[in-house]
Every structure is written in structure tokens, then in C-alpha cells.
Motif scaffolding. Structure first.
Motif, PDB file in Angstrom:
ATOM      1  N   GLY A 347     -14.244   0.928 -77.609  1.00 41.13           N
ATOM      2  CA  GLY A 347     -12.838   1.278 -77.427  1.00 41.13           C
ATOM      3  C   GLY A 347     -12.222   1.812 -78.706  1.00 41.13           C
ATOM      4  N   ILE A 348     -12.633   1.259 -79.848  1.00 43.50           N
ATOM      5  CA  ILE A 348     -12.144   1.768 -81.139  1.00 43.50           C
ATOM      6  C   ILE A 348     -12.674   3.179 -81.366  1.00 43.50           C
ATOM      7  CG2 ILE A 348     -12.254   1.434 -83.641  1.00 43.50           C
ATOM      8  CD1 ILE A 348     -12.270  -1.577 -83.156  1.00 43.50           C
ATOM      9  N   GLN A 349     -13.932   3.381 -81.022  1.00 37.38           N
ATOM     10  CA  GLN A 349     -14.531   4.716 -81.167  1.00 37.38           C
ATOM     11  C   GLN A 349     -13.809   5.733 -80.285  1.00 37.38           C
ATOM     12  OE1 GLN A 349     -18.752   4.420 -80.378  1.00 37.38           O
ATOM     13  NE2 GLN A 349     -19.025   2.685 -81.770  1.00 37.38           N
ATOM     14  N   ASP A 350     -13.429   5.293 -79.075  1.00 41.36           N
ATOM     15  CA  ASP A 350     -12.749   6.203 -78.143  1.00 41.36           C
ATOM     16  C   ASP A 350     -11.235   6.205 -78.331  1.00 41.36           C
ATOM     17  OD1 ASP A 350     -15.209   6.770 -77.083  1.00 41.36           O
ATOM     18  OD2 ASP A 350     -15.018   5.376 -75.383  1.00 41.36           O
ATOM     19  N   GLN A 351     -10.758   5.441 -79.291  1.00 42.11           N
ATOM     20  CA  GLN A 351      -9.349   5.415 -79.701  1.00 42.11           C
ATOM     21  C   GLN A 351      -8.398   4.872 -78.626  1.00 42.11           C
ATOM     22  OE1 GLN A 351      -8.456   9.382 -81.103  1.00 42.11           O
ATOM     23  NE2 GLN A 351      -9.538   9.070 -83.033  1.00 42.11           N
ATOM     24  N   HIS A 352      -8.899   3.922 -77.797  1.00 44.58           N
ATOM     25  CA  HIS A 352      -7.967   3.241 -76.892  1.00 44.58           C
ATOM     26  C   HIS A 352      -7.966   1.726 -77.150  1.00 44.58           C
ATOM     27  CE1 HIS A 352     -11.184   1.759 -74.217  1.00 44.58           C
ATOM     28  NE2 HIS A 352     -11.700   2.970 -74.226  1.00 44.58           N
ATOM     29  N   CYS A 353      -8.676   1.270 -78.180  1.00 46.90           N
ATOM     30  CA  CYS A 353      -8.567  -0.116 -78.644  1.00 46.90           C
ATOM     31  C   CYS A 353      -8.006  -0.087 -80.056  1.00 46.90           C
ATOM     32  CB  CYS A 353      -9.931  -0.809 -78.636  1.00 46.90           C
ATOM     33  SG  CYS A 353      -9.910  -2.467 -79.369  1.00 46.90           S
ATOM     34  N   HIS A 354      -7.000  -0.913 -80.314  1.00 48.13           N
ATOM     35  CA  HIS A 354      -6.334  -0.925 -81.621  1.00 48.13           C
ATOM     36  C   HIS A 354      -6.839  -2.044 -82.518  1.00 48.13           C
ATOM     37  CE1 HIS A 354      -2.695   1.185 -79.511  1.00 48.13           C
ATOM     38  NE2 HIS A 354      -3.817   1.892 -79.474  1.00 48.13           N
ATOM     39  N   GLY A 355      -7.997  -2.608 -82.165  1.00 48.05           N
ATOM     40  CA  GLY A 355      -8.597  -3.618 -83.030  1.00 48.05           C
ATOM     41  C   GLY A 355      -8.301  -5.050 -82.649  1.00 48.05           C
ATOM     42  N   ALA A 356      -7.832  -5.296 -81.430  1.00 44.49           N
ATOM     43  CA  ALA A 356      -7.553  -6.679 -81.017  1.00 44.49           C
ATOM     44  C   ALA A 356      -8.822  -7.524 -81.043  1.00 44.49           C
ATOM     45  CB  ALA A 356      -6.947  -6.686 -79.615  1.00 44.49           C
ATOM     46  N   CYS A 357      -9.951  -6.928 -80.735  1.00 42.04           N
ATOM     47  CA  CYS A 357     -11.213  -7.669 -80.705  1.00 42.04           C
ATOM     48  C   CYS A 357     -11.618  -8.154 -82.095  1.00 42.04           C
ATOM     49  CB  CYS A 357     -12.321  -6.807 -80.106  1.00 42.04           C
ATOM     50  SG  CYS A 357     -12.454  -5.150 -80.805  1.00 42.04           S
ATOM     51  N   ASP A 358     -11.132  -7.487 -83.144  1.00 44.16           N
ATOM     52  CA  ASP A 358     -11.429  -7.886 -84.521  1.00 44.16           C
ATOM     53  C   ASP A 358     -10.251  -8.608 -85.165  1.00 44.16           C
ATOM     54  OD1 ASP A 358     -13.950  -6.743 -84.380  1.00 44.16           O
ATOM     55  OD2 ASP A 358     -13.234  -4.772 -85.047  1.00 44.16           O
ATOM     56  N   GLY A 359      -9.219  -8.891 -84.371  1.00 40.85           N
ATOM     57  CA  GLY A 359      -8.047  -9.560 -84.897  1.00 40.85           C
ATOM     58  C   GLY A 359      -7.145  -8.655 -85.719  1.00 40.85           C
ATOM     59  N   LYS A 360      -7.321  -7.352 -85.617  1.00 36.47           N
ATOM     60  CA  LYS A 360      -6.529  -6.407 -86.407  1.00 36.47           C
ATOM     61  C   LYS A 360      -5.220  -6.022 -85.703  1.00 36.47           C
ATOM     62  CE  LYS A 360     -10.624  -4.488 -88.672  1.00 36.47           C
ATOM     63  NZ  LYS A 360     -11.465  -3.283 -88.871  1.00 36.47           N
ATOM     64  N   GLU A 361      -5.116  -6.340 -84.423  1.00 35.73           N
ATOM     65  CA  GLU A 361      -3.867  -6.096 -83.699  1.00 35.73           C
ATOM     66  C   GLU A 361      -3.268  -7.430 -83.284  1.00 35.73           C
ATOM     67  OE1 GLU A 361      -1.958  -3.677 -79.875  1.00 35.73           O
ATOM     68  OE2 GLU A 361      -4.116  -3.997 -79.964  1.00 35.73           O
ATOM     69  N   HIS A 362      -1.980  -7.591 -83.475  1.00 35.65           N
ATOM     70  CA  HIS A 362      -1.316  -8.853 -83.160  1.00 35.65           C
ATOM     71  C   HIS A 362      -1.357  -9.120 -81.662  1.00 35.65           C
ATOM     72  CE1 HIS A 362       1.866 -11.903 -82.859  1.00 35.65           C
ATOM     73  NE2 HIS A 362       1.606 -12.135 -84.155  1.00 35.65           N
ATOM     74  N   GLN A 363      -1.450 -10.428 -81.335  1.00 33.99           N
ATOM     75  CA  GLN A 363      -1.542 -10.820 -79.932  1.00 33.99           C
ATOM     76  C   GLN A 363      -0.360 -10.307 -79.119  1.00 33.99           C
ATOM     77  OE1 GLN A 363      -1.769 -12.771 -82.576  1.00 33.99           O
ATOM     78  NE2 GLN A 363      -3.237 -14.487 -82.319  1.00 33.99           N
ATOM     79  N   TRP A 364       0.841 -10.386 -79.689  1.00 31.46           N
ATOM     80  CA  TRP A 364       2.030 -10.021 -78.923  1.00 31.46           C
ATOM     81  C   TRP A 364       1.982  -8.580 -78.455  1.00 31.46           C
ATOM     82  CZ3 TRP A 364       5.934  -6.447 -79.197  1.00 31.46           C
ATOM     83  CH2 TRP A 364       7.039  -6.674 -78.335  1.00 31.46           C
TER      84      TRP A 364
END
Length: 457
Positions: A347-364
Motif C-alpha cells: 500500500g505504501i508502494q502504491d501510495q494508498h497507505c500512509h504508514g499506519a502499519c509501521d505506526g507512522k500515521e496516527h490512529q485517529w
């Protein structure tokens, strides 16, 4: 000529049991003219409780002929006669099945002395052979043995012939009469009151308990179809034996009958309704919060302890939907269980994940998009009214769906303004929705788009 038949068997249905004894009494309409009786080796063990009832055990039939050895003789004896028995469909199903196995096809007219007795000799508390014969002073020599029961049935049949002042026996033999196909304890009047309209019918046992619910486009025709044919299976034989009365509810359309049938099966849970009991879409879309506070979407098998956001018949349908939601609402494939390995997030590679899986995006912020995805999914579920014919010319029917769920159905005047939502809803009776009903209504809506009216909720 009449062939009065009684058999003893190893069990209650022909397809998985054998005959242990056959007795046939030939009656010419005035008197008995011939007797036939033989033990039969069923080829399978006789249950202890059957031996206790009949007195026939494995040792008694060890040297008896198997049915195929006497099949030709029995077929010749029955051919051209009217097949008579007490609860005729039971005996006929066994004899016909065994003859078929031996290469003979039996097609005879039938008479049931249970049904005839209830009509010609009304008023007795029971029409079982033993109790009825006791009331009529007919002695049974050898109860629960084929010979004794056949002789008693022959005496009963003679009495029925003598007392048949209205010619009921002959009318029952007419080509168009279906009298002897009917369950032994069901009055024909129950069938005559049935309408030829769509609706739901209820088969009830002697205690008025509902044992089967069915739907029909033509109630009378469908009910009659249950009693045609000679299926020898246990389920059908027990089913027919237990039907005592029939009730029904008329519906305006087949769709309304389908909905009512499903609702009534869920409410009454009749023992003979199996197909709809088993119907369920197997997979569901679920949402839960993980230990880090992220909302996670997943597809899993449905269970009775949780309610899914959406249901699917196949796992692939659910995965395809999640993939659409992932791209549209920028969700993480790892948090949606689409990617299950430890490789870098696609998802990060395809630019539709903002890093939640790595804890880089806040839960909210991530959870807000999950909520938006679920809201979008719910908004995409159809809301409409399915407008169709009513039960009379003066009314129309409506099935009301909101966000993919049935809210109710009912009948309203033909001139009712359908744009007046509150007024239309006042005519509706609430019904619970489930996967089956949702699928049925949406199928009808797709098939008949001209009957669909979009509504705002």
C-alpha cells in the motif's frame, strides 16, 4: 377385483428397509376369493424393537425367500387389481419399491381404508387398525402380523363396501380423483378451501403444531403437488403420515410469499423445513480495534455471536470489496489482512497507505478513513420500494427496503400517493431482514426494474 395388502418391515421407509412378511387377500367386491402369505428374508438384520412388535426375528426369516424370488408371483397377483391397505401409501411404497428393484413396475389404483373409514364410518375416536376393529367387533388374529392384519382389513373393507351409500369408493377410483394420494388423516375439505393465489401454507400435525411451511404462486396447486408421486424415502413417508390439517395466508405476489415463508420458518422452526434453515451467506465483513488502537477491517466466516457489516457467499467477494475500499479510502492492506506477509507494505508502494502499519500515521486519522469507508459502504446499499399487485384489484403491494435491509411490507390503496413516505409506511407491517430475504428482494428488483421506486432515507 381388490388386492388387500399388509406387510411387516424392518423400518418405516422403503428406500433403506426391507419387507419381512407379505399377505395379500383378493376380494371380488362381495367376498374374499384368495389368500396369499409368505415370510420374506429382508437381507438385513431385523431391529430388536421390530421383533418385539411383530414376533418376527432373524431366525424366522433365515430360510425364507428374498423378495426377488417371489416378486413375479406377487406382481401377477396384484396386476389388474385395486391396491387396498390401511394407510395405503406406506404399504404401496414398499411393494412398489421392492418390485422395481426386481424389475417390475407397479402402477395400480389405490384405496386407503383409513381415509375411507373416516368418511364412511365417521365418529370414532381413532382410525388405527387395532382400535377401529375393536370398536367394530372385528377380531384380529395375529396383530402386527401381515396375515392377521390383512384378514382384518379385508373384513373392514367388506363393511365399508356395505355402508358406502354415496358411492364414495367408486368416486375415489375415478381417474381425476386424487383421494387416495392424500395423507391418511387429512380431510379433502382442507384442500378444497385452499385458494389458487400466491401465499404461504402450513401443514399441521394432530396437535395443530406446524410441521412444514411452504410458499406458492398457486397455493392449491402447490399443496396438491406434495401428495403426488411415490417417493419411498423416510422423510416423505413420515411427513405425509403426520399431516392432519392445513392453514394458509394469501399474499399479493410471489415475492411477498417468499418473504413471509422465510419469516415464518424463522419464527416457527418447523421440523420438515430444512433448505431455508440451512441458508446463510457464509462470510462477513467485520471491524475491530487492535491493541494499538487502529480500526481493522477483515473478512471472516460468520458466526452467531457477532453481526457483520456486510455478508458474502464467497470469500473472494469480500476480498474484492476490501480492495476497492482500500484504494478509495487509502487504507492499509496489512491492517485489512489483504497482505499477510512481512514484506514491505504494498500500500505504501502504491501510495494508498500512509504508514499506519509501521505506526507512522496516527490512529485517529487512519480510523477516520475507516469510518468513512464503512459509511460509504452503507450509503451504497440500496433503498427502494418494490411496488406490485395486491390481493385485490383495489390495492397494490409494497416491499420496503432501506440501506439494503427489509423494513416491512404491506398493502395500500391503488390510488395512494407513493411519494408520501410517511403515509406509505403506515400501511407496512414490520419484518426482520436476513441474508436470504435481502438476496431475494434484490433479485426481484434486478429482474423487474420497472417496479422499483427509489426512496430517500
Amino acid at each position: 377385483m381388490y388386492a388387500i395388502v399388509d406387510i411387516e418391515t424392518t423400518g418405516g421407509h422403503a428406500s433403506a428397509n426391507g419387507i419381512t412378511e407379505v399377505a395379500i387377500v383378493i376380494h371380488d367386491g362381495k367376498e374374499v376369493v384368495q389368500h396369499y402369505q409368505t415370510l420374506i428374508n429382508p437381507g438385513i438384520p431385523i431391529p430388536i424393537y421390530i421383533s418385539a412388535l411383530t414376533g418376527i426375528d432373524d431366525e424366522m426369516v433365515r430360510k425364507a425367500p428374498p423378495f426377488e424370488k417371489v416378486a413375479a408371483e406377487i406382481y401377477d397377483l396384484l396386476q389388474g387389481k385395486v391396491f387396498v391397505a390401511h394407510n395405503v401409501n406406506f404399504d404401496y411404497s414398499f411393494i412398489r419399491h421392492q418390485l422395481s428393484q426386481a424389475g417390475f413396475e407397479l402402477q395400480l389404483k389405490k384405496l386407503c381404508t383409513v381415509r375411507l373409514g373416516r368418511k364412511i364410518l365417521p365418529g370414532y375416536a381413532s382410525y388405527s387398525l387395532g382400535k377401529l376393529c375393536k370398536c367394530l367387533d372385528i377380531e384380529i388374529e395375529g396383530r402386527h402380523r401381515a396375515g392377521g392384519d390383512a384378514e382384518a382389513t379385508a373384513k373392514l373393507f367388506s363393511l365399508l363396501l356395505e355402508n358406502d351409500k354415496e358411492g364414495l369408493i367408486q368416486r375415489s377410483l375415478n381417474r381425476n380423483s386424487k383421494e387416495q394420494q392424500l395423507p391418511p388423516y387429512l380431510n379433502r375439505e382442507e384442500l378444497e378451501k385452499l385458494p389458487s393465489s400466491p401465499g404461504v401454507y402450513y401443514f399441521k400435525d394432530r396437535k395443530a403444531k406446524v410441521i412444514y411451511v411452504g410458499k406458492a404462486v398457486n397455493i392449491k396447486k402447490r399443496v396438491y403437488s406434495h401428495f403426488s408421486g411415490n417417493n419411498s424415502g423416510r422423510q416423505r413417508q413420515e411427513f405425509l403420515k403426520n399431516i392432519h390439517t392445513i392453514d394458509f395466508k394469501e399474499c399479493g405476489t410471489e415475492l411477498m410469499a417468499l418473504i413471509l415463508e422465510a419469516s415464518e420458518i424463522k419464527r416457527l422452526w418447523p421440523e420438515n423445513n430444512r433448505a431455508l434453515k440451512r441458508f446463510d451467506l457464509a462470510y462477513g465483513l467485520y471491524v475491530y480495534e487492535d491493541q494499538k488502537g487502529y480500526q481493522r477491517i477483515m473478512i471472516d466466516k460468520k458466526n452467531k455471536f457477532s453481526t457483520p457489516v456486510y455478508s458474502f457467499s464467497q470469500l473472494s467477494e469480500g476480498h474484492n470489496l476490501i480492495k476497492v475500499l482500500m484504494k478509495e479510502f487509502e487504507l492499509c492492506p496489512k491492517l485489512c489482512f489483504i497482505q499477510r506477509n512481512t514484506d514491505p507494505c504494498i500500500g505504501i508502494q502504491d501510495q494508498h497507505c500512509h504508514g499506519a502499519c509501521d505506526g507512522k500515521e496516527h490512529q485517529w486519522s487512519y480510523n477516520q478513513r475507516v469510518k468513512a469507508a464503512l459509511a460509504g459502504l452503507k450509503a451504497g446499499l440500496p433503498s427502494f420500494a418494490f411496488i406490485d399487485e395486491g390481493r385485490t384489484m383495489e390495492e397494490q403491494s409494497v416491499v420496503w427496503m432501506e440501506s439494503g435491509q427489509l423494513k416491512g411490507m404491506g398493502y395500500l390503496p391503488k390510488d395512494q400517493d407513493l411519494e408520501d413516505v410517511l403515509a406509505v409506511k403506515s400501511f407496512l407491517e414490520p419484518y426482520s431482514s436476513n441474508d436470504y430475504i435481502r438476496t431475494v428482494v434484490q433479485t426481484f428488483a434486478s429482474r423487474y426494474p420497472e417496479k422499483v421506486m427509489k426512496i430517500q432515507v
